[in-house]
Design an enzyme around this catalytic site. Sequence first.
Site, PDB file in Angstrom:
ATOM      1  N   SER A 213      -4.678   6.262   2.854  1.00 36.02           N
ATOM      2  CA  SER A 213      -5.040   5.517   4.054  1.00 36.02           C
ATOM      3  C   SER A 213      -5.311   6.484   5.213  1.00 36.02           C
ATOM      4  CB  SER A 213      -3.932   4.508   4.378  1.00 36.02           C
ATOM      5  OG  SER A 213      -4.361   3.571   5.322  1.00 36.02           O
ATOM      6  N   ASP A 308      -8.981  -4.917  -0.205  1.00 35.87           N
ATOM      7  CA  ASP A 308      -8.647  -3.971   0.866  1.00 35.87           C
ATOM      8  C   ASP A 308      -9.836  -3.851   1.810  1.00 35.87           C
ATOM      9  OD1 ASP A 308      -7.914  -1.837   2.463  1.00 35.87           O
ATOM     10  OD2 ASP A 308      -7.463  -0.473   0.811  1.00 35.87           O
ATOM     11  N   HIS A 338      -4.329  -2.696  -0.723  1.00 39.17           N
ATOM     12  CA  HIS A 338      -3.937  -1.476  -0.025  1.00 39.17           C
ATOM     13  C   HIS A 338      -2.452  -1.215  -0.295  1.00 39.17           C
ATOM     14  CE1 HIS A 338      -5.146   1.413   3.084  1.00 39.17           C
ATOM     15  NE2 HIS A 338      -3.908   1.339   3.547  1.00 39.17           N
TER      16      HIS A 338
END
Length: 366
Positions: A213, A308, A338
């Site tokens: 991320s 996501d 995610h």
Amino acid sequence: MALRLRGRSFLHGMIVLLALAFSACNDDDGASPVTTIMPKGPKPEWGPTIKPEMQTVIEKLDELSKGVPLYTLTPQQARLAPSATDAVMAVMKDYNLPMPTPLVDTTGQRIPVAGGTIRVRIYTPKNAAASNPGLVYYQGGGWVIANLNTYDPSARALAEQTGAVVVSVQYRKAPENKYPTAHNDAFAAYRWVRDNATALKINAQRIAVAGESAGGNLAAAVCLMARDASVPLPVHQLLVYPIARYDMTTPSYAQYATAKPLSKPLMQWFFDKYLNSAADGASPLISLVNAPNLTGLPPATVINAEIDPLQSEGQEYAAKLKAAGVAVTSKVYAGVTHEFFGMAPVVPEAQEAQALAAAELKKSFQ
């Protein structure tokens, strides 16, 4: 987030307690533990393709957080909120799933960066040789939340599966430290690992970077920063659902705007906390897809989750790297969200993604 108690993490304590509990709960007849993980409710509207194990973790996270969205909290409150890692631990307890035997030793220390120091955790495979591959790992959390404990499962798995010494970096967080602090900390940590390779039992010629991320964004940015500063490049970049765009107009943002655990409002909250202004969002260190030159970068593995908001931009960056002549392996894992990468004890797709990541890293370490 994992709570702290007298210098030791609550999460670490839970791991030890759960391991003891699991060993004590084995049936006398040697019956294997329950392994079929099923959610309690129907599939969510935002994730009609979600896999049962993934949905179970999301349901548990909702239960632990009492349904309070992170973006309604202050950063300080959000850092204390239950994390996806906490939810996985709770699911493992619910299903009596045993903790894997640790295969690495961990140590922590502080390292110097501009204006202060930051914490790192070093994962060294047991019985490591004097010179091993190295991996600098950057945690997620939108540059605002999370800590070394939150992403311990990912860093630990990468060390165990690659045989590399993994240095997990806890860069300074926003809004106390705005852009480009986290990026500068990430680059400083990479240079520190290179400079201290011998003491870390790392071969300086075999160092890669990885992140999830916001950490995936940092890993990619470190490659750009190293190239432009004429610093020896990492041998590989593992980018797991990286933030690669500031604008939120991509197909996956439209389709998964209300997904969990990452949604469009939460990403906006992260950007608002880390960036000084919208102009920062145009930086190629934030909007990786807009970098004017991607040539000469190390081989990349780009992993995305289907459910996501960041799926589209991750795959777009993979395509642009490939178009620039960079060797790229990319895959979108179906039915997961995610944060799935560190959920290997519960989510089969996480096991597959970790195996892919480890295989690609090991190729570059040769």
